[in-house]
Design a protein around this motif. Structure first.
Motif, PDB file in Angstrom:
ATOM      1  N   ARG A  15      -3.318  55.124  16.606  1.00 52.21           N
ATOM      2  CA  ARG A  15      -3.003  53.801  17.125  1.00 52.21           C
ATOM      3  C   ARG A  15      -1.552  53.521  16.775  1.00 52.21           C
ATOM      4  O   ARG A  15      -1.117  53.787  15.649  1.00 52.21           O
ATOM      5  CB  ARG A  15      -3.912  52.752  16.495  1.00 52.21           C
ATOM      6  CG  ARG A  15      -3.633  51.324  16.926  1.00 52.21           C
ATOM      7  CD  ARG A  15      -4.471  50.339  16.139  1.00 52.21           C
ATOM      8  NE  ARG A  15      -3.961  48.990  16.275  1.00 52.21           N
ATOM      9  CZ  ARG A  15      -4.123  48.029  15.379  1.00 52.21           C
ATOM     10  NH1 ARG A  15      -4.811  48.269  14.267  1.00 52.21           N
ATOM     11  NH2 ARG A  15      -3.622  46.829  15.585  1.00 52.21           N
ATOM     12  N   VAL A  16      -0.770  53.009  17.732  1.00 53.27           N
ATOM     13  CA  VAL A  16       0.672  52.891  17.529  1.00 53.27           C
ATOM     14  C   VAL A  16       1.144  51.489  17.885  1.00 53.27           C
ATOM     15  O   VAL A  16       0.808  50.958  18.959  1.00 53.27           O
ATOM     16  CB  VAL A  16       1.447  53.919  18.379  1.00 53.27           C
ATOM     17  CG1 VAL A  16       2.955  53.754  18.171  1.00 53.27           C
ATOM     18  CG2 VAL A  16       1.022  55.341  18.028  1.00 53.27           C
ATOM     19  N   THR A  17       1.950  50.910  16.987  1.00 52.97           N
ATOM     20  CA  THR A  17       2.645  49.652  17.253  1.00 52.97           C
ATOM     21  C   THR A  17       4.130  49.874  17.016  1.00 52.97           C
ATOM     22  O   THR A  17       4.525  50.477  16.016  1.00 52.97           O
ATOM     23  CB  THR A  17       2.152  48.527  16.328  1.00 52.97           C
ATOM     24  OG1 THR A  17       0.742  48.365  16.496  1.00 52.97           O
ATOM     25  CG2 THR A  17       2.852  47.210  16.651  1.00 52.97           C
ATOM     26  N   VAL A  18       4.959  49.392  17.943  1.00 55.86           N
ATOM     27  CA  VAL A  18       6.413  49.527  17.833  1.00 55.86           C
ATOM     28  C   VAL A  18       7.010  48.130  17.693  1.00 55.86           C
ATOM     29  O   VAL A  18       6.710  47.224  18.485  1.00 55.86           O
ATOM     30  CB  VAL A  18       7.011  50.228  19.066  1.00 55.86           C
ATOM     31  CG1 VAL A  18       8.538  50.308  18.950  1.00 55.86           C
ATOM     32  CG2 VAL A  18       6.421  51.626  19.224  1.00 55.86           C
ATOM     33  N   VAL A  19       7.871  47.955  16.696  1.00 60.61           N
ATOM     34  CA  VAL A  19       8.528  46.675  16.423  1.00 60.61           C
ATOM     35  C   VAL A  19      10.024  46.820  16.657  1.00 60.61           C
ATOM     36  O   VAL A  19      10.637  47.792  16.204  1.00 60.61           O
ATOM     37  CB  VAL A  19       8.269  46.228  14.970  1.00 60.61           C
ATOM     38  CG1 VAL A  19       9.062  44.961  14.648  1.00 60.61           C
ATOM     39  CG2 VAL A  19       6.785  46.009  14.729  1.00 60.61           C
ATOM     40  N   ASP A  20      10.618  45.852  17.356  1.00 64.39           N
ATOM     41  CA  ASP A  20      12.061  45.865  17.565  1.00 64.39           C
ATOM     42  C   ASP A  20      12.531  44.441  17.848  1.00 64.39           C
ATOM     43  O   ASP A  20      11.865  43.716  18.595  1.00 64.39           O
ATOM     44  CB  ASP A  20      12.445  46.775  18.738  1.00 64.39           C
ATOM     45  CG  ASP A  20      13.918  47.139  18.734  1.00 64.39           C
ATOM     46  OD1 ASP A  20      14.244  48.298  18.406  1.00 64.39           O
ATOM     47  OD2 ASP A  20      14.756  46.264  19.029  1.00 64.39           O
ATOM     48  N   PRO A  21      13.660  44.019  17.277  1.00 61.68           N
ATOM     49  CA  PRO A  21      14.138  42.657  17.521  1.00 61.68           C
ATOM     50  C   PRO A  21      14.687  42.425  18.923  1.00 61.68           C
ATOM     51  O   PRO A  21      14.860  41.274  19.340  1.00 61.68           O
ATOM     52  CB  PRO A  21      15.241  42.476  16.472  1.00 61.68           C
ATOM     53  CG  PRO A  21      15.694  43.857  16.155  1.00 61.68           C
ATOM     54  CD  PRO A  21      14.479  44.733  16.282  1.00 61.68           C
ATOM     55  N   LEU A  22      14.949  43.499  19.677  1.00 65.17           N
ATOM     56  CA  LEU A  22      15.473  43.342  21.033  1.00 65.17           C
ATOM     57  C   LEU A  22      14.337  43.123  22.019  1.00 65.17           C
ATOM     58  O   LEU A  22      13.162  43.319  21.714  1.00 65.17           O
ATOM     59  CB  LEU A  22      16.293  44.566  21.417  1.00 65.17           C
ATOM     60  CG  LEU A  22      17.516  44.834  20.520  1.00 65.17           C
ATOM     61  CD1 LEU A  22      18.243  46.086  20.973  1.00 65.17           C
ATOM     62  CD2 LEU A  22      18.455  43.632  20.516  1.00 65.17           C
ATOM     63  N   ALA A  23      14.722  42.722  23.240  1.00 61.74           N
ATOM     64  CA  ALA A  23      13.724  42.312  24.224  1.00 61.74           C
ATOM     65  C   ALA A  23      13.009  43.472  24.888  1.00 61.74           C
ATOM     66  O   ALA A  23      11.883  43.311  25.384  1.00 61.74           O
ATOM     67  CB  ALA A  23      14.386  41.441  25.298  1.00 61.74           C
ATOM     68  N   GLU A  24      13.624  44.636  24.933  1.00 60.84           N
ATOM     69  CA  GLU A  24      13.029  45.813  25.554  1.00 60.84           C
ATOM     70  C   GLU A  24      13.436  47.060  24.775  1.00 60.84           C
ATOM     71  O   GLU A  24      14.474  47.072  24.111  1.00 60.84           O
ATOM     72  CB  GLU A  24      13.476  45.974  27.015  1.00 60.84           C
ATOM     73  CG  GLU A  24      13.064  44.854  27.957  1.00 60.84           C
ATOM     74  CD  GLU A  24      11.568  44.840  28.273  1.00 60.84           C
ATOM     75  OE1 GLU A  24      10.846  45.720  27.785  1.00 60.84           O
ATOM     76  OE2 GLU A  24      11.147  43.936  29.010  1.00 60.84           O
ATOM     77  N   PRO A  25      12.659  48.130  24.858  1.00 59.96           N
ATOM     78  CA  PRO A  25      13.104  49.399  24.269  1.00 59.96           C
ATOM     79  C   PRO A  25      14.380  49.892  24.943  1.00 59.96           C
ATOM     80  O   PRO A  25      14.581  49.672  26.146  1.00 59.96           O
ATOM     81  CB  PRO A  25      11.939  50.354  24.559  1.00 59.96           C
ATOM     82  CG  PRO A  25      10.794  49.500  24.934  1.00 59.96           C
ATOM     83  CD  PRO A  25      11.348  48.245  25.506  1.00 59.96           C
ATOM     84  N   LEU A  26      15.250  50.524  24.188  1.00 58.64           N
ATOM     85  CA  LEU A  26      16.409  51.247  24.734  1.00 58.64           C
ATOM     86  C   LEU A  26      17.359  50.352  25.511  1.00 58.64           C
ATOM     87  O   LEU A  26      18.176  50.831  26.296  1.00 58.64           O
ATOM     88  CB  LEU A  26      15.931  52.396  25.633  1.00 58.64           C
ATOM     89  CG  LEU A  26      14.953  53.376  24.977  1.00 58.64           C
ATOM     90  CD1 LEU A  26      14.265  54.239  26.022  1.00 58.64           C
ATOM     91  CD2 LEU A  26      15.687  54.251  23.970  1.00 58.64           C
ATOM     92  N   VAL A  27      17.281  49.043  25.297  1.00 58.64           N
ATOM     93  CA  VAL A  27      18.010  48.118  26.159  1.00 58.64           C
ATOM     94  C   VAL A  27      19.520  48.252  25.985  1.00 58.64           C
ATOM     95  O   VAL A  27      20.273  48.048  26.947  1.00 58.64           O
ATOM     96  CB  VAL A  27      17.537  46.667  25.913  1.00 58.64           C
ATOM     97  CG1 VAL A  27      17.944  46.179  24.531  1.00 58.64           C
ATOM     98  CG2 VAL A  27      18.046  45.728  27.000  1.00 58.64           C
ATOM     99  N   ARG A  28      19.973  48.616  24.802  1.00 55.67           N
ATOM    100  CA  ARG A  28      21.421  48.725  24.587  1.00 55.67           C
ATOM    101  C   ARG A  28      22.032  49.874  25.387  1.00 55.67           C
ATOM    102  O   ARG A  28      23.212  49.837  25.723  1.00 55.67           O
ATOM    103  CB  ARG A  28      21.714  48.930  23.099  1.00 55.67           C
ATOM    104  CG  ARG A  28      21.544  47.672  22.252  1.00 55.67           C
ATOM    105  CD  ARG A  28      22.243  47.854  20.905  1.00 55.67           C
ATOM    106  NE  ARG A  28      22.168  46.650  20.111  1.00 55.67           N
ATOM    107  CZ  ARG A  28      21.410  46.491  19.042  1.00 55.67           C
ATOM    108  NH1 ARG A  28      20.625  47.496  18.656  1.00 55.67           N
ATOM    109  NH2 ARG A  28      21.412  45.374  18.345  1.00 55.67           N
ATOM    110  N   VAL A  29      21.245  50.885  25.677  1.00 51.12           N
ATOM    111  CA  VAL A  29      21.746  52.042  26.417  1.00 51.12           C
ATOM    112  C   VAL A  29      21.448  51.926  27.901  1.00 51.12           C
ATOM    113  O   VAL A  29      22.316  52.179  28.747  1.00 51.12           O
ATOM    114  CB  VAL A  29      21.127  53.350  25.870  1.00 51.12           C
ATOM    115  CG1 VAL A  29      21.640  54.560  26.644  1.00 51.12           C
ATOM    116  CG2 VAL A  29      21.431  53.499  24.393  1.00 51.12           C
TER     117      VAL A  29
END
Length: 395
Positions: free
Chosen positions: A165-179
């Motif tokens: 079971r996997v949970t991903v946490v990130d302060p940005l709105a989407e994954p990989l958004v900076r790139v």
């Protein structure tokens, strides 16, 4: 410039090991010493978050066979780090106390994983890290991935492959958004969600607890395995204490990968390269950059004055999605998509002022040569041409 007789390479990663091999390929007959902090011979990193972590391979791709170094009279010193660089004396002090003199020196010290204050959990940078994390990925476990960048997403995909079971946490709105920007980033989020990954986006980690983390919004997430995937920091300590110029988060190098110190060069993750194609400094932490700069800097170490001009390139494999990205774009550049994002079989382009800055092919493998040519030329093209025209003719 006289040909050197003694070249010291600090770093046994891909850039350093490739440079050593390229020096011999160019006919250099002098002494080559490579210092590496790891005990493994030089290897490539991509498999650590892909096949090795998935359990499809026990080993990564080795840069050279074991016998290569002795066969080519390359003095590979493993488990040895550099403590002090003295550019004025053309000397280096290593962790064994030896003072090594050089005619030319290459810094290829790479990066280390960034960590958060009070962090407890796995990181992924070395072969030993990958083996340790692989052992922890069992079907009955909840894996919490902190960070939704490339490593975070690849770890999430591997963990799901093991039934976690996997949970991903990130302060940005989407994954990989900076790139990739919000639209393509959202496509990657939906890819992972379709495989059962849960995202907690728009909030970061306030603190770590013995059983997981507490988020900035007060929610507590319990986990059996925590993975820290919040980026990498270039190893600059040696360069900084030696007084080398730093810039753009790395060691400042000119177009040929020469630093501010006489006879000292830098390549790979640490090199903030004055890139002739882009007109500003570029620092790239990807496999192809380390390999290509390692090959190129061998010529610079031998006195050639040729600029390094290759466009950045990287790739990823997540579930059944394969992707290649060429060029250098920003999330605010104009996105043009050839095909449909939701089909997960498309080419994405990024334009700035009518010129092509980057291209990414997703599960499309017929246009690599044309895409490379278009990106290298920073071609002047219209969105309609990118969506509809024959890419080979545009190139």
């Amino acid at each position: 410039m006289a040909e050197p007789q003694r070249i010291v390479i600090v770093g046994s990663g891909l850039a350093g090991a490739t440079a050593a091999g390229a020096l011999r390929d160019r006919g250099f007959g002098g002494r080559i010493t490579v210092l590496g902090t790891e005990l493994h011979r030089p290897y490539e990193l991509p498999a650590l978050s892909k096949d090795v972590l998935l359990g499809k391979a026990a080993e990564p791709a080795w840069v050279h066979e074991t016998s290569f170094y002795s066969d080519n009279e390359i003095d590979l010193q493993l488990g040895v780090s550099a403590l002090e660089l003295r550019p004025g004396d053309h000397a280096l002090v290593d962790s064994n106390g030896a003072v090594r003199t050089y005619d030319r020196l290459l810094l290829a010290t790479g990066s280390r994983p960034r960590v958060l204050p009070g962090a407890q959990g796995h990181v992924l940078r070395t072969l030993d890290d990958s083996h340790a994390l692989r052992s922890a990925l069992r079907e009955d476990r909840h894996v919490l991935v902190i960070g939704a960048g490339w490593i975070g997403c690849e770890v999430a995909a591997a963990a799901r492959g093991h039934g976690c079971r996997v949970t991903v946490v990130d302060p940005l709105a989407e994954p990989l958004v900076r790139v990739l920007g919000p639209e393509v980033g959202a496509m990657f989020r939906r890819l992972h969600e379709s495989h059962g990954v849960e995202f907690r986006l728009g909030t970061g980690v306030a603190r770590f607890s013995p059983s997981g983390v507490v988020l900035g919004n007060g929610d507590e997430l319990l986990a059996d395995v925590v993975v820290l995937a919040v980026g990498a920091a270039p190893r600059l300590e040696l360069a900084e204490t030696a007084g080398l110029d730093l810039a753009a988060g790395g060691v400042a190098v000119d177009a040929t990968l020469r630093t501010s110190a006489p006879d000292v060069f830098a390549a790979g993750d640490i090199a903030a390269h004055d890139h002739p194609r882009y007109g500003h400094r570029v620092r790239v932490e990807h496999w192809a950059n380390a390999k290509d700069q390692g090959t190129h800097v061998a010529g610079s170490l031998l006195g050639l004055d040729e600029p390094y001009q290759k466009s950045p390139y990287f790739f990823t494999d997540q579930y059944d999605l394969g992707m290649e990205y060429r060029g250098l774009a920003g999330p605010d550049d104009e996105l043009v998509v050839r095909g449909e994002l939701e089909s997960r079989q498309f080419i994405a382009f990024w334009l700035r002022d009518g010129r092509l800055r980057a291209a990414m092919n997703v599960n499309v493998w017929d246009h690599g040569t044309a895409l490379q040519a278009l990106v290298d030329a920073q071609a002047t093209v219209t969105p309609t041409q990118l969506r509809e025209a024959d890419l080979g003719s545009l190139a």
